[in-house]
Design an enzyme around this catalytic site. Structure first.
Site, PDB file in Angstrom:
ATOM      1  N   GLY A 241       1.016  -1.160  -0.174  1.00 31.72           N
ATOM      2  CA  GLY A 241      -0.013   0.104  -0.018  1.00 31.72           C
ATOM      3  C   GLY A 241       0.651   1.347  -0.112  1.00 31.72           C
ATOM      4  N   HIS A 242       0.244   2.279  -0.123  1.00 34.13           N
ATOM      5  CA  HIS A 242       1.028   3.562  -0.370  1.00 34.13           C
ATOM      6  C   HIS A 242       1.560   3.927   0.991  1.00 34.13           C
ATOM      7  CE1 HIS A 242      -3.190   5.916   0.982  1.00 34.13           C
ATOM      8  NE2 HIS A 242      -2.873   5.097   1.790  1.00 34.13           N
TER       9      HIS A 242
END
Length: 352
Positions: A241-242
């Site tokens: 994920g970011h």
């Protein structure tokens, strides 16, 4: 396509025992190896298989030298598994060399992109404005290298890899087909029953000697960058994920997922299908078992395992809290049973 025992020892070292001119057709698994194959036995617990294998040559540690030598040719080395890994690299370089570098006529390369010496670009690949490709890199068919992206020297992108704008990957990397590096992170603000997109303004920075599996996705950061440090190994279908940071030489098996802003230390492992929730921290040397769900930060190195059936959240929280007390309750019950046994010496606890 064959090699000889002597050629392998000359290239990779170790102590060769047997005819140096003995021909070897291929590296092979221990159970299916034939007289023309080379296999390895890395640990003493597999010593019983030395006598049963048909392999023509065995790679073994010093502790297994006598058994291996008694059955035939062998190579003795301190780390048989590492030696076999080096052998596979040497075998591929010798028997399956890369074709000469070329730019395929169907590739689309922006005039402002910079390609180093010996870069290979496959059919229908796209390299956008401002991108920089290091010397000896290989860009497979239908790859897309976004605007101002960077690919390090000697890095290999297999067909259909996407490297998003401003994303960087270092030297000697390997990215397998279908991987997407730099897609938008999953960021949305709720408003009146709808989701409002948060633009993802960061990028992805990947270090040297990183390998990324097929169809793995690494999201760009929301503001700062998502960071994958040197030597990381990601299997197929991994989701990062970011704004995640993955420390150097950490490895994750297939279908693992790491939610946004998690901080994974160096030399960690995450088993297949395991999940690390967002904003958590894993210290260096943490090892998460397959299919576990990490719901809290793990600040000490070691092996962690956690599986629990899905339930209504309120019931799950109560059950989880009770489960944490299970060992303490067990010890208390044992103490009560022992006290009862002492008070009634002629009765067993089960008779009460």
């Amino acid at each position: 396509m064959a090699a000889t025992l002597g050629a392998i020892v000359e290239a990779l070292g170790g102590q060769g025992i047997g005819d140096a001119g003995l021909g070897i057709e291929r590296p092979a698994p221990l159970d299916t190896a034939g007289p023309g194959d080379i296999a390895f036995v890395a640990q003493a617990r597999y010593a019983s298989r030395i006598a049963s294998t048909r392999a023509g040559v065995l790679i073994v540690p010093p502790a297994l030298q006598a058994q291996a030598q008694a059955r035939g040719a062998c190579i003795v080395t301190d780390d048989a598994y590492l030696y076999f890994a080096r052998l596979t690299q040497w075998w591929r370089a010798r028997h399956d060399p890369l074709p000469p570098a070329r730019i395929h006529p169907t590739a689309v390369i922006d005039p402002s992109a910079v390609l180093g010496e010996g870069v290979d670009v496959g059919p229908c690949a796209v390299i956008e404005a401002g991108a920089r490709i290091g010397a000896g890199a290989r860009i497979g068919a239908h790859c897309v290298i976004g605007r101002d992206a960077r690919v390090g020297e000697g890095t290999v992108l297999y067909p259909r890899v996407t490297l998003g704008e401003r994303c960087h990957i270092g030297a000697r990397g390997i990215v397998h087909s279908g991987a997407v590096i730099g897609a938008d992170g999953f960021g949305f603000a709720p408003h009146q029953g709808r989701w409002i997109k948060i633009e993802q303004l960061g990028a992805v920075r990947i270090g040297d000697d990183v390998e990324i599996g097929a169809n793995t996705c690494i999201d760009r950061g929301a503001l700062d960058d998502t960071v994958i440090e040197d030597g990381v190994k990601l299997d197929n279908l991994v989701q990062i994920g970011h704004n995640v940071r993955v420390g150097a030489h950490t490895a994750m098996a297939g279908n693992a997922g790491v939610a946004g802003s998690a901080d994974i230390g160096a030399h960690c492992t995450v088993g297949g299908g395991a999940i690390v929730l967002g904003h958590l921290r894993l210290a260096d040397g943490v090892h998460v078992s397959a299919a576990s769900v990490v719901t809290r930060s793990l600040l000490q190195p070691g092996q962690y395992t956690g599986m629990f059936p899905i339930d209504d959240n309120a019931a799950w929280e109560k059950n989880a809290a009770s489960l944490k007390q299970l060992n303490r309750l067990r010890e208390r019950l044992k103490a009560v049973e022992q006290a009862l046994a002492q008070a009634q010496p002629n009765k067993k606890p089960d008779d009460a």
